[in-house]
Design a protein around this motif. Structure first.
Motif, mmCIF file in Angstrom:
data_model
loop_
_atom_site.group_PDB
_atom_site.id
_atom_site.type_symbol
_atom_site.label_atom_id
_atom_site.label_comp_id
_atom_site.label_asym_id
_atom_site.label_seq_id
_atom_site.Cartn_x
_atom_site.Cartn_y
_atom_site.Cartn_z
ATOM 1 N N THR A 1 -13.864 53.055 39.798
ATOM 2 C CA THR A 1 -13.462 53.347 38.421
ATOM 3 C C THR A 1 -12.008 52.959 38.174
ATOM 4 O O THR A 1 -11.464 53.245 37.116
ATOM 5 C CB THR A 1 -13.660 54.844 38.117
ATOM 6 N N GLU A 2 -11.392 52.335 39.158
ATOM 7 C CA GLU A 2 -10.063 51.754 39.031
ATOM 8 C C GLU A 2 -10.104 50.344 39.616
ATOM 9 O O GLU A 2 -11.035 49.990 40.338
ATOM 10 C CB GLU A 2 -9.022 52.598 39.768
ATOM 11 N N THR A 3 -9.072 49.554 39.325
ATOM 12 C CA THR A 3 -9.063 48.168 39.780
ATOM 13 C C THR A 3 -8.049 47.898 40.881
ATOM 14 O O THR A 3 -8.047 46.809 41.445
ATOM 15 C CB THR A 3 -8.764 47.216 38.603
ATOM 16 N N ILE B 1 -18.055 45.828 40.479
ATOM 17 C CA ILE B 1 -18.116 46.641 39.266
ATOM 18 C C ILE B 1 -16.928 47.586 39.294
ATOM 19 O O ILE B 1 -16.892 48.561 40.048
ATOM 20 C CB ILE B 1 -19.430 47.435 39.190
ATOM 21 N N ALA B 2 -15.926 47.278 38.508
ATOM 22 C CA ALA B 2 -14.711 48.088 38.476
ATOM 23 C C ALA B 2 -14.158 48.095 37.063
ATOM 24 O O ALA B 2 -14.093 47.055 36.410
ATOM 25 C CB ALA B 2 -13.673 47.538 39.445
ATOM 26 N N GLY B 3 -13.795 49.254 36.577
ATOM 27 C CA GLY B 3 -13.265 49.376 35.227
ATOM 28 C C GLY B 3 -12.028 50.234 35.202
ATOM 29 O O GLY B 3 -11.751 50.993 36.142
ATOM 30 N N CYS B 4 -11.278 50.106 34.156
ATOM 31 C CA CYS B 4 -10.053 50.896 33.996
ATOM 32 C C CYS B 4 -10.410 52.245 33.352
ATOM 33 O O CYS B 4 -10.058 52.516 32.195
ATOM 34 C CB CYS B 4 -9.037 50.137 33.157
ATOM 35 N N HIS B 5 -11.128 53.053 34.125
ATOM 36 C CA HIS B 5 -11.535 54.365 33.615
ATOM 37 C C HIS B 5 -10.580 55.478 34.065
ATOM 38 O O HIS B 5 -10.842 56.653 33.805
ATOM 39 C CB HIS B 5 -12.955 54.689 34.095
ATOM 40 N N ASN C 1 -18.383 59.693 34.469
ATOM 41 C CA ASN C 1 -18.115 58.291 34.775
ATOM 42 C C ASN C 1 -19.346 57.520 35.236
ATOM 43 O O ASN C 1 -19.439 56.310 35.032
ATOM 44 C CB ASN C 1 -17.014 58.181 35.834
ATOM 45 N N THR D 1 -21.137 55.521 32.551
ATOM 46 C CA THR D 1 -20.509 54.304 32.042
ATOM 47 C C THR D 1 -20.781 53.107 32.944
ATOM 48 O O THR D 1 -20.596 51.963 32.526
ATOM 49 C CB THR D 1 -18.983 54.500 31.918
ATOM 50 N N LEU D 2 -21.226 53.369 34.178
ATOM 51 C CA LEU D 2 -21.408 52.286 35.150
ATOM 52 C C LEU D 2 -22.840 52.115 35.637
ATOM 53 O O LEU D 2 -23.178 51.074 36.197
ATOM 54 C CB LEU D 2 -20.509 52.539 36.371
#
Length: 274
Positions: free
Chosen positions: A60-62, A79-83, A97, A100-101
């Motif tokens: 959930t972070e890059t 699969i990585a997002g700025c959550h 979270n 969302t993924l």
């Protein structure tokens, strides 16, 4: 038997990277049948001859994704997002979270399983102390169990230090292990304190997380690398999937007079049944 690896959070991604590096270094210059079996188990080979790990990186972070090492092979499924992470909270990762993924993750899983007719297992690598590995990992494993009931679910879980820095680590660990116990065919637990002590005794006094990750990777590779006759592993598979024995405590290959409890698993089971 081929498998698909799913790596969750900072710990899972780093351990998984060490695992694939260990395997690739083991077989890259070898043309034996062992090497071919190993490559077919862990890697896809692209049309241009590039080795692509049969793995999905989830975070959930890059920052960890962006800082991973450059290798001769490449992780294509990311699969990585700025959550903002999962706040080191199992419930937030599992109930918030993950939604969302989850569609992106399951789509990647479907694509990977369709690439091979011999995909028999899912290997999930995560830490139980944070929120991404424990919370999102549990939600994904739950979906995998429902969507692929005939495939083996293997969970390699890294337990936190007893005196850790995350105040919610015990809460996260209890909830994740309770949830994964319902859905695991095989559970493999690594205790950070024991792995750290082994590294200190056998490697050097200044131990970092890279050393711990490498030792965990060696242990996992020793379990899943091909053997001369894979039928020999049938007993271990059946034993591991039994509710009483599904959590196998790994006995390290390192020997220490200070720790007589590191005995052979087979010897211990023989004592119990004699």
């Amino acid at each position: 038997m081929s498998l698909l690896t799913l790596q969750y959070g900072q710990c899972g991604i780093q351990v998984g990277e060490s695992l694939y590096s260990t395997i690739f270094e083991d077989v890259k210059n070898d043309n034996s049948s062992y090497s071919m079996q190993s490559l077919n188990k862990w890697f896809n080979i692209s049309c241009n001859g590039k080795y692509e790990p049969r793995s999905i990186l989830i975070d959930t972070e890059t920052k960890v994704i962006n800082s991973r090492q450059k290798t001769t092979y490449g992780f294509e499924n990311i699969i990585a997002g700025c959550h903002g992470g999962s706040a080191n909270n199992w419930a937030f990762g599992y109930n918030v979270n993950s939604y969302t993924l989850i569609d992106l993750i399951l789509d990647k899983v479907r694509i990977e399983t369709e690439k091979s007719d011999y995909m028999q297992s899912f290997l999930n690598i995560a830490s139980s102390s944070g929120g991404t590995g424990s919370g999102i990992g549990c939600k994904v494993v739950e979906e995998l169990k429902d969507g692929y009931p005939n495939k083996l679910i293997i969970n390699a879980i890294v337990l936190p230090y007893l005196n850790g820095e995350i105040i919610t680590q015990n809460y996260n660990t209890i909830l994740s292990l309770a949830k994964l116990h319902e859905m695991s065919d095989i559970g493999i637990l690594f205790e950070n304190d024991q792995i750290h002590e082994l590294c200190t005794e056998r490697v050097h006094d200044s131990v970092n997380f890279s050393d711990l990750n490498k030792l965990i990777a060696f242990q996992l590779a020793s379990i899943f690398q091909p053997i001369a006759d894979e039928n020999n592993a049938v007993f271990l598979s059946h034993c591991s999937s039994h509710p009483i024995f599904k959590y196998l405590r790994l006995r390290s290959s390192y020997r220490s007079s200070k720790h007589p409890k590191f005995e052979c698993l087979g010897q211990k089971m023989k004592k119990r049944t004699s």
